[in-house]
Design a protein around this motif. Structure first.
Motif, PDB file in Angstrom:
ATOM      1  N   ASN A 111    -108.817  32.375  20.789  1.00  0.00           N
ATOM      2  CA  ASN A 111    -108.245  32.568  22.123  1.00  0.00           C
ATOM      3  C   ASN A 111    -107.554  31.321  22.662  1.00  0.00           C
ATOM      4  N   PHE A 112    -107.887  30.152  22.129  1.00  0.00           N
ATOM      5  CA  PHE A 112    -107.319  28.909  22.646  1.00  0.00           C
ATOM      6  C   PHE A 112    -106.063  28.475  21.892  1.00  0.00           C
ATOM      7  N   VAL A 113    -105.656  29.248  20.905  1.00  0.00           N
ATOM      8  CA  VAL A 113    -104.419  28.984  20.167  1.00  0.00           C
ATOM      9  C   VAL A 113    -103.320  29.847  20.792  1.00  0.00           C
ATOM     10  N   PRO A 114    -102.227  29.259  21.267  1.00  0.00           N
ATOM     11  CA  PRO A 114    -101.209  30.036  21.980  1.00  0.00           C
ATOM     12  C   PRO A 114    -100.622  31.199  21.188  1.00  0.00           C
ATOM     13  N   ASP A 115    -100.412  30.999  19.889  1.00  0.00           N
ATOM     14  CA  ASP A 115     -99.804  32.043  19.063  1.00  0.00           C
ATOM     15  C   ASP A 115    -100.860  32.612  18.121  1.00  0.00           C
ATOM     16  N   HIS A 116    -101.524  33.677  18.568  1.00  0.00           N
ATOM     17  CA  HIS A 116    -102.614  34.258  17.785  1.00  0.00           C
ATOM     18  C   HIS A 116    -102.148  34.759  16.431  1.00  0.00           C
ATOM     19  N   GLN A 117    -100.990  35.433  16.417  1.00  0.00           N
ATOM     20  CA  GLN A 117    -100.516  36.014  15.166  1.00  0.00           C
ATOM     21  C   GLN A 117    -100.167  34.932  14.146  1.00  0.00           C
ATOM     22  N   SER A 118     -99.630  33.800  14.625  1.00  0.00           N
ATOM     23  CA  SER A 118     -99.324  32.701  13.704  1.00  0.00           C
ATOM     24  C   SER A 118    -100.593  32.122  13.099  1.00  0.00           C
ATOM     25  N   MET A 119    -101.644  32.014  13.910  1.00  0.00           N
ATOM     26  CA  MET A 119    -102.909  31.504  13.378  1.00  0.00           C
ATOM     27  C   MET A 119    -103.448  32.428  12.293  1.00  0.00           C
ATOM     28  N   ILE A 120    -103.467  33.728  12.564  1.00  0.00           N
ATOM     29  CA  ILE A 120    -103.959  34.661  11.544  1.00  0.00           C
ATOM     30  C   ILE A 120    -103.054  34.641  10.325  1.00  0.00           C
ATOM     31  N   GLY A 121    -101.745  34.552  10.542  1.00  0.00           N
ATOM     32  CA  GLY A 121    -100.816  34.468   9.422  1.00  0.00           C
ATOM     33  C   GLY A 121    -101.079  33.259   8.546  1.00  0.00           C
ATOM     34  N   GLU A 122    -101.389  32.129   9.170  1.00  0.00           N
ATOM     35  CA  GLU A 122    -101.706  30.921   8.410  1.00  0.00           C
ATOM     36  C   GLU A 122    -103.037  31.062   7.668  1.00  0.00           C
ATOM     37  N   MET A 123    -104.003  31.679   8.304  1.00  0.00           N
ATOM     38  CA  MET A 123    -105.284  31.894   7.625  1.00  0.00           C
ATOM     39  C   MET A 123    -105.094  32.788   6.405  1.00  0.00           C
ATOM     40  N   VAL A 124    -104.276  33.811   6.549  1.00  0.00           N
ATOM     41  CA  VAL A 124    -103.982  34.691   5.413  1.00  0.00           C
ATOM     42  C   VAL A 124    -103.240  33.916   4.325  1.00  0.00           C
ATOM     43  N   ARG A 125    -102.280  33.097   4.710  1.00  0.00           N
ATOM     44  CA  ARG A 125    -101.462  32.350   3.740  1.00  0.00           C
ATOM     45  C   ARG A 125    -102.310  31.457   2.849  1.00  0.00           C
ATOM     46  N   VAL A 126    -103.319  30.802   3.423  1.00  0.00           N
ATOM     47  CA  VAL A 126    -104.097  29.832   2.643  1.00  0.00           C
ATOM     48  C   VAL A 126    -105.286  30.474   1.928  1.00  0.00           C
ATOM     49  N   THR A 127    -105.437  31.804   2.054  1.00  0.00           N
ATOM     50  CA  THR A 127    -106.525  32.526   1.392  1.00  0.00           C
ATOM     51  C   THR A 127    -106.036  33.135   0.080  1.00  0.00           C
ATOM     52  N   LYS A 128    -106.855  33.055  -0.936  1.00  0.00           N
ATOM     53  CA  LYS A 128    -106.503  33.628  -2.232  1.00  0.00           C
ATOM     54  C   LYS A 128    -106.467  35.163  -2.146  1.00  0.00           C
ATOM     55  N   PRO A 129    -105.648  35.809  -2.957  1.00  0.00           N
ATOM     56  CA  PRO A 129    -105.659  37.281  -2.988  1.00  0.00           C
ATOM     57  C   PRO A 129    -107.069  37.809  -3.250  1.00  0.00           C
ATOM     58  N   GLY A 130    -107.480  38.789  -2.463  1.00  0.00           N
ATOM     59  CA  GLY A 130    -108.833  39.316  -2.576  1.00  0.00           C
ATOM     60  C   GLY A 130    -109.857  38.557  -1.773  1.00  0.00           C
ATOM     61  N   GLY A 131    -109.446  37.434  -1.186  1.00  0.00           N
ATOM     62  CA  GLY A 131    -110.355  36.633  -0.370  1.00  0.00           C
ATOM     63  C   GLY A 131    -110.527  37.213   1.028  1.00  0.00           C
ATOM     64  N   VAL A 132    -111.428  36.611   1.788  1.00  0.00           N
ATOM     65  CA  VAL A 132    -111.807  37.123   3.104  1.00  0.00           C
ATOM     66  C   VAL A 132    -111.343  36.179   4.211  1.00  0.00           C
ATOM     67  N   VAL A 133    -110.788  36.781   5.276  1.00  0.00           N
ATOM     68  CA  VAL A 133    -110.456  36.076   6.515  1.00  0.00           C
ATOM     69  C   VAL A 133    -111.341  36.667   7.600  1.00  0.00           C
ATOM     70  N   ALA A 134    -111.984  35.813   8.407  1.00  0.00           N
ATOM     71  CA  ALA A 134    -112.878  36.325   9.442  1.00  0.00           C
ATOM     72  C   ALA A 134    -112.958  35.342  10.601  1.00  0.00           C
ATOM     73  N   VAL A 135    -113.105  35.877  11.814  1.00  0.00           N
ATOM     74  CA  VAL A 135    -113.245  35.050  13.010  1.00  0.00           C
ATOM     75  C   VAL A 135    -114.273  35.678  13.951  1.00  0.00           C
ATOM     76  N   TYR A 136    -114.777  34.865  14.873  1.00  0.00           N
ATOM     77  CA  TYR A 136    -115.558  35.415  15.980  1.00  0.00           C
ATOM     78  C   TYR A 136    -115.178  34.695  17.261  1.00  0.00           C
ATOM     79  N   VAL A 137    -115.264  35.428  18.377  1.00  0.00           N
ATOM     80  CA  VAL A 137    -114.906  34.909  19.699  1.00  0.00           C
ATOM     81  C   VAL A 137    -115.965  35.368  20.701  1.00  0.00           C
ATOM     82  N   TRP A 138    -116.156  34.597  21.752  1.00  0.00           N
ATOM     83  CA  TRP A 138    -117.080  35.020  22.804  1.00  0.00           C
ATOM     84  C   TRP A 138    -116.551  36.250  23.529  1.00  0.00           C
ATOM     85  N   ASP A 139    -117.465  37.093  23.958  1.00  0.00           N
ATOM     86  CA  ASP A 139    -117.131  38.234  24.809  1.00  0.00           C
ATOM     87  C   ASP A 139    -117.091  37.746  26.259  1.00  0.00           C
TER      88      ASP A 139
END
Length: 262
Positions: A111-139
């Motif tokens: 939530n503190f990163v201005p461009d959420h989609q860019s952050m997820i895109g970067e997390m996907v980019r640096v993950t190997k195929p078949g690897g896992v991307v996961a996050v958690y945020v406060w409610d």
């Protein structure tokens, strides 16, 4: 008025770091990933999730990345594990090669990163195929009681507080937008779940003192108001918080977690 400040690792630990560490373990139990993986912790802060990975997942390596030198410095002091390394970097422009890690995770940062989609895109980019991307945020909308109670009292004391209330500012504190963010990022087998822990404060001072540390949205807001408004907020909270025998205050904290496969 500044929205947040993240320049003191010790103040962060007292504010939410101590609760983040407990949520991190539950998050990793949910992921239930194999041993000997290469992990990256994006927005690692003071190392709560990084430490939990090292202690619970038997990783081959863990690389923590954060934009705050103060947080990284404290994380290095607390984690003398040869499998763990830290570096400074922007979550939306990660200083890592493509397909570098088996699992890329992030706790309480999205939530503190201005461009959420860019952050997820970067997390996907640096993950190997078949690897896992996961996050958690406060409610922030209701399940993180410590913060929800604070902002309710702040808005009652001064309507300007509503402009900084994290529930209003951060729509990604709910399950539906989190799931959509991952699906729009091209991740497969997307799952979302709630993680809840008890947050026990020894007394009112243990609850209130971290809000005076000027780290995080609530404390920064409190530092920017006048003494009279600050005192109204304090008295309101002291009046409404239920105290258990011995002076303890028993609240709960909910985080929303989301995972997907690259």
């Amino acid at each position: 008025m500044a929205l947040e400040a993240w320049d003191s690792g010790n103040a962060y630990e007292q504010y939410v770091g101590r609760w983040s560490r407990r949520i991190a373990v539950e998050f990793l139990h949910w992921l239930a990933l194999p041993q000997r993986l290469g992990w990256a912790d994006i927005g690692c802060g003071t190392g709560a999730l990084t430490a939990a990975i090292a202690a619970n997942c038997r990783p081959s390596s863990v690389h923590g990345i954060d934009s705050s030198n103060a947080f990284i410095s404290l994380a290095r002091q607390h984690l003398g594990d040869g499998r763990v390394g830290f570096g400074q970097g922007d979550a939306a422009h990660l200083p890592c090669k493509a397909a570098s890690f088996d699992a890329v995770v992030s706790g309480l940062v999205l939530n503190f990163v201005p461009d959420h989609q860019s952050m997820i895109g970067e997390m996907v980019r640096v993950t190997k195929p078949g690897g896992v991307v996961a996050v958690y945020v406060w409610d922030y909308a209701g399940g993180m009681e410590m913060m929800r109670l604070f902002w309710d009292a702040a808005v009652a004391a001064s309507p300007n507080g509503a402009l900084l209330d994290e529930a209003t500012r951060f729509p990604l504190c709910r399950p539906e937008p989190l799931g959509s963010l991952f699906e729009n990022g091209g991740l497969k087998a997307v799952e979302v779940r709630a993680i809840e822990i008890a947050t026990i404060f020894q007394n009112f001072d243990d609850f209130w003192r971290p809000f005076l540390g000027n780290v995080g949205a609530g404390p920064v807001y409190l530092a920017g108001v006048g003494d009279e408004t600050r005192e109204r907020i304090r008295l309101s909270l002291e009046k409404q918080l239920a105290v258990a025998p011995g002076g303890r205050i028993e609240l709960s904290a909910r985080a929303w977690a989301v995972r997907g496969v690259v």
